[in-house]
Motif scaffolding. Sequence first.
Motif, PDB file in Angstrom:
ATOM      1  N   ALA A  20      22.371  14.791  48.497  1.00 46.78           N
ATOM      2  CA  ALA A  20      23.518  14.625  49.399  1.00 46.78           C
ATOM      3  C   ALA A  20      23.063  14.425  50.841  1.00 46.78           C
ATOM      4  CB  ALA A  20      24.445  15.841  49.321  1.00 46.78           C
ATOM      5  N   LEU A  21      22.032  15.144  51.253  1.00 50.10           N
ATOM      6  CA  LEU A  21      21.554  15.045  52.638  1.00 50.10           C
ATOM      7  C   LEU A  21      21.040  13.646  52.970  1.00 50.10           C
ATOM      8  CD1 LEU A  21      19.610  18.415  53.056  1.00 50.10           C
ATOM      9  CD2 LEU A  21      21.545  17.683  54.437  1.00 50.10           C
ATOM     10  N   PHE A  22      20.397  13.012  51.983  1.00 50.74           N
ATOM     11  CA  PHE A  22      19.768  11.712  52.255  1.00 50.74           C
ATOM     12  C   PHE A  22      20.414  10.543  51.513  1.00 50.74           C
ATOM     13  CE2 PHE A  22      16.609  14.850  53.435  1.00 50.74           C
ATOM     14  CZ  PHE A  22      16.203  14.374  54.672  1.00 50.74           C
ATOM     15  N   THR A  23      21.473  10.811  50.741  1.00 54.39           N
ATOM     16  CA  THR A  23      22.172   9.730  50.022  1.00 54.39           C
ATOM     17  C   THR A  23      21.197   8.920  49.171  1.00 54.39           C
ATOM     18  OG1 THR A  23      23.422   9.555  52.106  1.00 54.39           O
ATOM     19  CG2 THR A  23      24.052   8.075  50.368  1.00 54.39           C
TER      20      THR A  23
ATOM     21  N   ASN B 286      15.039  20.721  56.789  1.00 55.46           N
ATOM     22  CA  ASN B 286      16.352  21.111  56.254  1.00 55.46           C
ATOM     23  C   ASN B 286      16.294  22.393  55.434  1.00 55.46           C
ATOM     24  OD1 ASN B 286      18.390  18.762  56.852  1.00 55.46           O
ATOM     25  ND2 ASN B 286      16.465  17.763  56.299  1.00 55.46           N
ATOM     26  N   GLY B 287      15.381  23.297  55.825  1.00 52.46           N
ATOM     27  CA  GLY B 287      15.265  24.563  55.121  1.00 52.46           C
ATOM     28  C   GLY B 287      14.603  24.453  53.765  1.00 52.46           C
TER      29      GLY B 287
ATOM     30  N   ILE C 201      33.288  29.717  50.133  1.00 58.30           N
ATOM     31  CA  ILE C 201      32.316  29.550  49.044  1.00 58.30           C
ATOM     32  C   ILE C 201      31.351  30.726  49.042  1.00 58.30           C
ATOM     33  CG2 ILE C 201      30.405  28.134  48.176  1.00 58.30           C
ATOM     34  CD1 ILE C 201      31.767  25.708  49.602  1.00 58.30           C
TER      35      ILE C 201
ATOM     36  N   PHE D  63      30.947  28.005  38.680  1.00 63.62           N
ATOM     37  CA  PHE D  63      31.622  28.034  39.979  1.00 63.62           C
ATOM     38  C   PHE D  63      32.608  26.885  40.040  1.00 63.62           C
ATOM     39  CE2 PHE D  63      32.199  26.686  44.331  1.00 63.62           C
ATOM     40  CZ  PHE D  63      32.372  27.887  45.012  1.00 63.62           C
ATOM     41  N   SER D  64      33.734  27.121  40.703  1.00 63.69           N
ATOM     42  CA  SER D  64      34.677  26.032  40.950  1.00 63.69           C
ATOM     43  C   SER D  64      35.380  26.240  42.285  1.00 63.69           C
ATOM     44  CB  SER D  64      35.715  25.957  39.828  1.00 63.69           C
ATOM     45  OG  SER D  64      36.647  24.916  40.107  1.00 63.69           O
ATOM     46  N   ARG D  65      35.377  25.191  43.105  1.00 63.63           N
ATOM     47  CA  ARG D  65      36.159  25.179  44.359  1.00 63.63           C
ATOM     48  C   ARG D  65      37.375  24.303  44.140  1.00 63.63           C
ATOM     49  NH1 ARG D  65      34.913  21.869  49.359  1.00 63.63           N
ATOM     50  NH2 ARG D  65      32.826  21.623  48.491  1.00 63.63           N
TER      51      ARG D  65
ATOM     52  N   ASP E 158      29.845  18.432  47.456  1.00 63.13           N
ATOM     53  CA  ASP E 158      30.546  17.354  48.161  1.00 63.13           C
ATOM     54  C   ASP E 158      29.558  16.630  49.082  1.00 63.13           C
ATOM     55  OD1 ASP E 158      30.335  18.787  50.601  1.00 63.13           O
ATOM     56  OD2 ASP E 158      32.311  19.673  50.375  1.00 63.13           O
ATOM     57  N   SER E 159      30.011  15.595  49.766  1.00 63.19           N
ATOM     58  CA  SER E 159      29.102  14.787  50.577  1.00 63.19           C
ATOM     59  C   SER E 159      28.580  15.556  51.793  1.00 63.19           C
ATOM     60  CB  SER E 159      29.790  13.499  51.024  1.00 63.19           C
ATOM     61  OG  SER E 159      30.951  13.807  51.750  1.00 63.19           O
ATOM     62  N   GLY E 160      29.241  16.659  52.137  1.00 58.41           N
ATOM     63  CA  GLY E 160      28.770  17.523  53.230  1.00 58.41           C
ATOM     64  C   GLY E 160      27.860  18.635  52.749  1.00 58.41           C
ATOM     65  N   THR E 161      27.400  18.546  51.499  1.00 56.49           N
ATOM     66  CA  THR E 161      26.448  19.483  50.858  1.00 56.49           C
ATOM     67  C   THR E 161      27.059  20.832  50.471  1.00 56.49           C
ATOM     68  OG1 THR E 161      25.503  20.620  52.808  1.00 56.49           O
ATOM     69  CG2 THR E 161      24.557  18.476  52.234  1.00 56.49           C
ATOM     70  N   HIS E 162      28.366  20.957  50.484  1.00 62.61           N
ATOM     71  CA  HIS E 162      28.992  22.224  50.086  1.00 62.61           C
ATOM     72  C   HIS E 162      29.283  22.235  48.587  1.00 62.61           C
ATOM     73  CE1 HIS E 162      29.230  23.518  54.210  1.00 62.61           C
ATOM     74  NE2 HIS E 162      29.679  22.329  54.527  1.00 62.61           N
ATOM     75  N   LEU E 163      29.076  23.393  47.952  1.00 64.79           N
ATOM     76  CA  LEU E 163      29.235  23.536  46.503  1.00 64.79           C
ATOM     77  C   LEU E 163      30.667  23.241  46.071  1.00 64.79           C
ATOM     78  CD1 LEU E 163      27.783  24.359  43.880  1.00 64.79           C
ATOM     79  CD2 LEU E 163      28.403  26.730  44.359  1.00 64.79           C
ATOM     80  N   LYS E 164      30.805  22.377  45.081  1.00 69.01           N
ATOM     81  CA  LYS E 164      32.133  22.067  44.538  1.00 69.01           C
ATOM     82  C   LYS E 164      32.279  22.682  43.145  1.00 69.01           C
ATOM     83  CE  LYS E 164      36.190  20.134  44.389  1.00 69.01           C
ATOM     84  NZ  LYS E 164      37.303  20.648  45.193  1.00 69.01           N
ATOM     85  N   ALA E 165      31.262  22.527  42.298  1.00 68.28           N
ATOM     86  CA  ALA E 165      31.333  23.104  40.955  1.00 68.28           C
ATOM     87  C   ALA E 165      29.922  23.289  40.419  1.00 68.28           C
ATOM     88  CB  ALA E 165      32.135  22.211  40.015  1.00 68.28           C
TER      89      ALA E 165
ATOM     90  N   ASP F 253      18.313  17.525  61.119  1.00 64.46           N
ATOM     91  CA  ASP F 253      17.271  18.548  61.266  1.00 64.46           C
ATOM     92  C   ASP F 253      15.924  17.918  61.621  1.00 64.46           C
ATOM     93  OD1 ASP F 253      16.493  21.381  60.911  1.00 64.46           O
ATOM     94  OD2 ASP F 253      15.235  20.581  59.317  1.00 64.46           O
TER      95      ASP F 253
ATOM     96  N   LEU G 149      20.695  23.387  42.407  1.00 64.70           N
ATOM     97  CA  LEU G 149      21.396  23.384  43.694  1.00 64.70           C
ATOM     98  C   LEU G 149      20.606  22.619  44.752  1.00 64.70           C
ATOM     99  CD1 LEU G 149      22.516  27.131  43.664  1.00 64.70           C
ATOM    100  CD2 LEU G 149      24.070  25.178  43.594  1.00 64.70           C
TER     101      LEU G 149
ATOM    102  N   HIS H 170      28.318  19.707  59.857  1.00 68.46           N
ATOM    103  CA  HIS H 170      27.074  19.072  60.324  1.00 68.46           C
ATOM    104  C   HIS H 170      27.235  18.581  61.767  1.00 68.46           C
ATOM    105  CE1 HIS H 170      25.260  19.405  56.425  1.00 68.46           C
ATOM    106  NE2 HIS H 170      26.386  18.977  55.893  1.00 68.46           N
TER     107      HIS H 170
ATOM    108  N   LEU I  96      22.168   9.434  58.438  1.00 61.61           N
ATOM    109  CA  LEU I  96      22.001  10.437  57.386  1.00 61.61           C
ATOM    110  C   LEU I  96      22.132  11.853  57.947  1.00 61.61           C
ATOM    111  CD1 LEU I  96      18.875   8.881  55.673  1.00 61.61           C
ATOM    112  CD2 LEU I  96      21.179   8.968  54.712  1.00 61.61           C
ATOM    113  N   ILE I  97      22.864  12.717  57.238  1.00 56.46           N
ATOM    114  CA  ILE I  97      22.973  14.105  57.707  1.00 56.46           C
ATOM    115  C   ILE I  97      21.661  14.864  57.490  1.00 56.46           C
ATOM    116  CG2 ILE I  97      25.493  14.303  57.603  1.00 56.46           C
ATOM    117  CD1 ILE I  97      25.236  15.708  54.924  1.00 56.46           C
ATOM    118  N   GLY I  98      20.855  14.425  56.532  1.00 55.86           N
ATOM    119  CA  GLY I  98      19.548  15.053  56.331  1.00 55.86           C
ATOM    120  C   GLY I  98      18.589  14.777  57.480  1.00 55.86           C
TER     121      GLY I  98
END
Lengths: 133, 133, 133, 133
Positions: free
Chosen positions: D61-64, D87-88, C50, C39-41, D31-38, A51, D54, B35, A46-48
């Motif tokens: 996403a971090l923990f699936t 994770n902040g 972003i 927002f849209s990527r 997305d699966s890497g936690t970056h904003l898509k929409a 950290d 958000l 990551h 897991l990426i979470g």
Amino acid sequence: MISSDAARKIIAAGEARAQAIGVPVNIAVLDSGTHLKAFSRMDGALIGSIDIALGKARTAALFTMPTEVIGEFCKPGGTSPGLEQTNGGLVVFAGGLPVIDADGAMIGAVGVSGGAVDQDLDIATAAAAALTH
Amino acid sequence: MISSDAARKIIAAGEARAQAIGVPVNIAVLDSGTHLKAFSRMDGALIGSIDIALGKARTAALFTMPTEVIGEFCKPGGTSPGLEQTNGGLVVFAGGLPVIDADGAMIGAVGVSGGAVDQDLDIATAAAAALTH
Amino acid sequence: MISSDAARKIIAAGEARAQAIGVPVNIAVLDSGTHLKAFSRMDGALIGSIDIALGKARTAALFTMPTEVIGEFCKPGGTSPGLEQTNGGLVVFAGGLPVIDADGAMIGAVGVSGGAVDQDLDIATAAAAALTH
Amino acid sequence: MISSDAARKIIAAGEARAQAIGVPVNIAVLDSGTHLKAFSRMDGALIGSIDIALGKARTAALFTMPTEVIGEFCKPGGTSPGLEQTNGGLVVFAGGLPVIDADGAMIGAVGVSGGAVDQDLDIATAAAAALTH
């Protein structure tokens, strides 16, 4: 001072145990000054938990104790409420351990995250034992 | 998705080059989502360079470009003054490179820090080439 | 107050222009109070852009001006050195514009990032014009 | 990699459900890497819920995992006290879900906030199902 060679052995021992029990994890190795020495995220981990692995190792290095022992101090009714908020935030559940060399000296710490807490501790124990077994 | 096996090859190639030129460095490997995948601090590498190696790799992954190319955009007279302040702070000098696999896909990034900037770039180049050579 | 319908039109107009010039970008739409509305990527847009798209829109909304006009104030010799460090950090190169409705009222801002600075401005201009054309 | 087209379908399915039950919400797709898509904030949705939507998507996403499952780990008596501080900072109540594509792969996450927690979860469930129904 923990060497690169020692860090590699610690991660290899942890990953071998993780594979044996079928849990992909993140493993962080810090020196005794809490600075990152080596890190590995197994495929599927897991990426979470990146950290959290870093935080467990940092917590164990800061106090030279297993993370869950520190967790006892900050439990309701414990001696040190709010301890977990010091040092920029600690991780106080199991999976972080000091690394002791063959001479009994604390040379760093290892943090494992990605499985259930008891699995993380199992893997961290195998990792931390790499230098004395 | 960058694999643990690929990350290990990248670090090994970088460390081999670093040893050849006699400069101990920190090497960080991130996935394409920024990551952490793997990290190694060679014995004798500066602890102040840990954060720089991580930052170079993050910067290269965020923009799919060598860090020094991003640095051109924010130089005096460049197109994007203050770009280095975005994304929580970028590292915009040489030593961070995208990692391209044998099929030409960007699968992550590597960041190297610990030597002079041209040495860091030399080592990062060797590291990033590990999967295509 | 910018509506969801208006935000969708702004993004659609920006993405149409981006496709016409062949540059995948991130587009952020904020209300006049700087809060995210939409927002849209686009597929293939840089993830490092972003934060820049969000920052450009926030900067334009805070000052009701195009971002590059604000950039003039903080250039060497400008009237307001360090302005870009206020408000938690501004993005002061082109690509952020106020959004004006058909009645001439400022109802929000749009930020575009992912291409060269002149491309981002071109796309932001098309996006911001969606409600008046 | 989650596409813009998929993100639009996820938001549209969520907003349709939100309108059916009469609750304006914020919907974030990462997305699966936690970056904003929409992202979309419906007219009338709380601005204080932007950050929560958000955060729920980032946590999932971090923990699936659904955010409320992660919440179980950090409840009093749970296995991982303080997990929500990693994770902040995580958001560990219902309304964040992984997005699984028709092939069963985790390609991102959706976060919904603006209604009661069970309404947010109801809407997030409709949103996350958009790609498999």
